[in-house]
Design a protein around this motif. Structure first.
Motif, PDB file in Angstrom:
ATOM      1  N   ASP A  34     -17.347  11.780  61.826  1.00 23.57           N
ATOM      2  CA  ASP A  34     -17.881  13.141  61.698  1.00 23.57           C
ATOM      3  C   ASP A  34     -16.855  14.218  62.022  1.00 23.57           C
ATOM      4  O   ASP A  34     -17.198  15.397  62.074  1.00 23.57           O
ATOM      5  N   SER A  35     -15.610  13.851  62.251  1.00 24.29           N
ATOM      6  CA  SER A  35     -14.568  14.852  62.469  1.00 24.29           C
ATOM      7  C   SER A  35     -14.290  15.583  61.163  1.00 24.29           C
ATOM      8  O   SER A  35     -14.732  15.160  60.083  1.00 24.29           O
ATOM      9  N   LEU A  36     -13.541  16.675  61.227  1.00 21.90           N
ATOM     10  CA  LEU A  36     -13.226  17.415  60.013  1.00 21.90           C
ATOM     11  C   LEU A  36     -12.400  16.560  59.061  1.00 21.90           C
ATOM     12  O   LEU A  36     -12.644  16.546  57.850  1.00 21.90           O
ATOM     13  N   THR A  39     -14.725  14.035  57.551  1.00 24.03           N
ATOM     14  CA  THR A  39     -15.646  14.699  56.628  1.00 24.03           C
ATOM     15  C   THR A  39     -14.969  15.002  55.304  1.00 24.03           C
ATOM     16  O   THR A  39     -15.548  14.816  54.229  1.00 24.03           O
ATOM     17  N   GLU A  42     -14.777  12.078  53.070  1.00 25.40           N
ATOM     18  CA  GLU A  42     -16.061  11.582  52.554  1.00 25.40           C
ATOM     19  C   GLU A  42     -16.070  11.715  51.028  1.00 25.40           C
ATOM     20  O   GLU A  42     -15.934  12.805  50.478  1.00 25.40           O
ATOM     21  N   GLN A  47     -22.944  14.294  50.654  1.00 20.60           N
ATOM     22  CA  GLN A  47     -22.773  13.986  52.073  1.00 20.60           C
ATOM     23  C   GLN A  47     -21.643  14.823  52.679  1.00 20.60           C
ATOM     24  O   GLN A  47     -21.734  15.268  53.823  1.00 20.60           O
ATOM     25  N   ARG A  48     -20.581  15.015  51.894  1.00 22.67           N
ATOM     26  CA  ARG A  48     -19.466  15.828  52.391  1.00 22.67           C
ATOM     27  C   ARG A  48     -19.928  17.252  52.674  1.00 22.67           C
ATOM     28  O   ARG A  48     -19.588  17.839  53.706  1.00 22.67           O
ATOM     29  N   LYS A  51     -22.097  17.302  55.878  1.00 25.71           N
ATOM     30  CA  LYS A  51     -21.275  17.147  57.077  1.00 25.71           C
ATOM     31  C   LYS A  51     -20.467  18.413  57.370  1.00 25.71           C
ATOM     32  O   LYS A  51     -20.307  18.810  58.532  1.00 25.71           O
ATOM     33  N   LEU A  52     -19.944  19.035  56.325  1.00 22.01           N
ATOM     34  CA  LEU A  52     -19.187  20.270  56.518  1.00 22.01           C
ATOM     35  C   LEU A  52     -20.066  21.360  57.103  1.00 22.01           C
ATOM     36  O   LEU A  52     -19.643  22.104  58.003  1.00 22.01           O
ATOM     37  N   LEU A  55     -20.619  20.638  60.738  1.00 20.75           N
ATOM     38  CA  LEU A  55     -19.397  20.800  61.514  1.00 20.75           C
ATOM     39  C   LEU A  55     -19.024  22.268  61.683  1.00 20.75           C
ATOM     40  O   LEU A  55     -18.639  22.712  62.775  1.00 20.75           O
TER      41      LEU A  55
END
Length: 313
Positions: A34-36, A39, A42, A47-48, A51-52, A55
């Motif tokens: 889940d880090s940048l 992400t 991904e 999903q990307r 997650k962005l 984040l």
């Protein structure tokens, strides 16, 4: 995951970056990162994006998040490549608190990279809500105070960092001086404010209000009656929120948007109203027609609005 293919000729980028997605057997493992960096790798666009969004929201709440350094690297890329080439920058305008915090965290080297984002992306610094500025400032400088508590017992180091931001911002846009003074009251209440526009607005608001009339005369002196004035259909939708005396209802409709635009911009920021992209585009055009009018009147409208906000508000 996705890779960026860039064609360079020395320092010159020859074509728009090309996205190439490499499918790997460990894609599911990378998907749990889940880090940048994780992400961005991904492969699934949906999903990307999710997650962005998560984040960027977290970055706006946490000035000590480990991904800030990588986000600043992506902001630097925007000086060479279109921000629309990068998913993380495309998503960023939806998170004004993260934008504000980025500007507070920026140093002399990175400040211009962050500042220049608004020239290429669908947001304007002047439209960020003052509450977002306050929340971002509190997060940034409270965290810094806690980190330096043992060595900065009198608060001079933290205050000097704030003063550096104050100077960098005010040099680029003088109307930010009032915003920085207002933030200083909340962050450093024990520090005496300079005798600036914010103090004047509280003691004698009519002094600033009278300046608007003088600025209008200067505006008319720079444009003749035959000149084509820009339209402002989006601006006109927000007139009910500003001072009736500043709606210029007595004028022909073609002359009103330019006059009303800075008052509307200040109203949106002061009242935490999220602007639409068409409104942002229209405000750019109206400011471009006469920057002196827009910037000076926006400064007055913002200062008067901030002067009316109590420390508790």
């Amino acid at each position: 995951g996705p890779w960026w293919i860039v064609g360079r000729d020395g320092d010159w980028t020859r074509f728009r970056p090309l996205l190439w997605v490499a499918v790997a057997d460990d894609a599911l493992v990378e998907g749990s990162d889940d880090s940048l960096a994780g992400t961005i790798r991904e492969a699934d666009p949906t999903q990307r994006g999710q997650k962005l969004n998560a984040l960027l929201a977290e970055l706006g709440r946490n000035p000590d998040h480990p991904d800030w350094s990588l986000l600043f690297e992506y902001m630097r890329l925007a000086r060479e490549f279109p921000p629309s080439s990068l998913d993380v920058l495309c998503a960023l305008p939806a998170y004004p608190r993260t934008l504000a915090l980025a500007l507070f965290k920026a140093d002399d080297e990175t400040f211009d990279s962050v500042w220049s984002l608004s020239r290429q992306m669908p947001f304007l610094w002047i439209l960020l809500a003052v509450d977002d500025w306050q929340e971002a400032a509190v997060a940034s400088f409270s965290g810094l105070q806690a980190a330096l508590a043992e060595i900065d017992t009198d608060g001079e180091i933290v205050f000097s960092v704030f003063q550096s931001f104050h100077e960098r911002a005010s040099v680029r846009r003088p109307y930010w001086k009032a915003l920085c003074d207002w933030l200083q009251e909340r962050l450093f209440p024990e520090r005496a404010l300079p005798n600036g526009e914010l103090s004047i607005a509280r003691r004698c608001p009519s002094f600033l209000e009278q300046q608007v009339d003088s600025l209008e005369l200067e505006l008319l002196g720079r444009h003749d009656a035959e000149e084509k004035w820009p339209e402002g259909n989006e601006i006109m939708r927000y007139l009910s929120g500003i001072d009736p005396n500043r709606r210029y209802s007595h004028l022909n409709i073609i002359y009103r948007p330019v006059r009303c635009a800075p008052f509307v911009a200040a109203h949106l920021s002061l009242n935490n109203i999220t602007p639409t992209e068409p409104l942002i585009y229209e405000l750019r055009l109206l400011r471009a027609f006469d920057r002196d009018w827009f910037d000076n009147v926006y400064a007055i409208a913002l200062t008067l609005g901030l002067a009316g906000k109590t420390v508790e508000s």
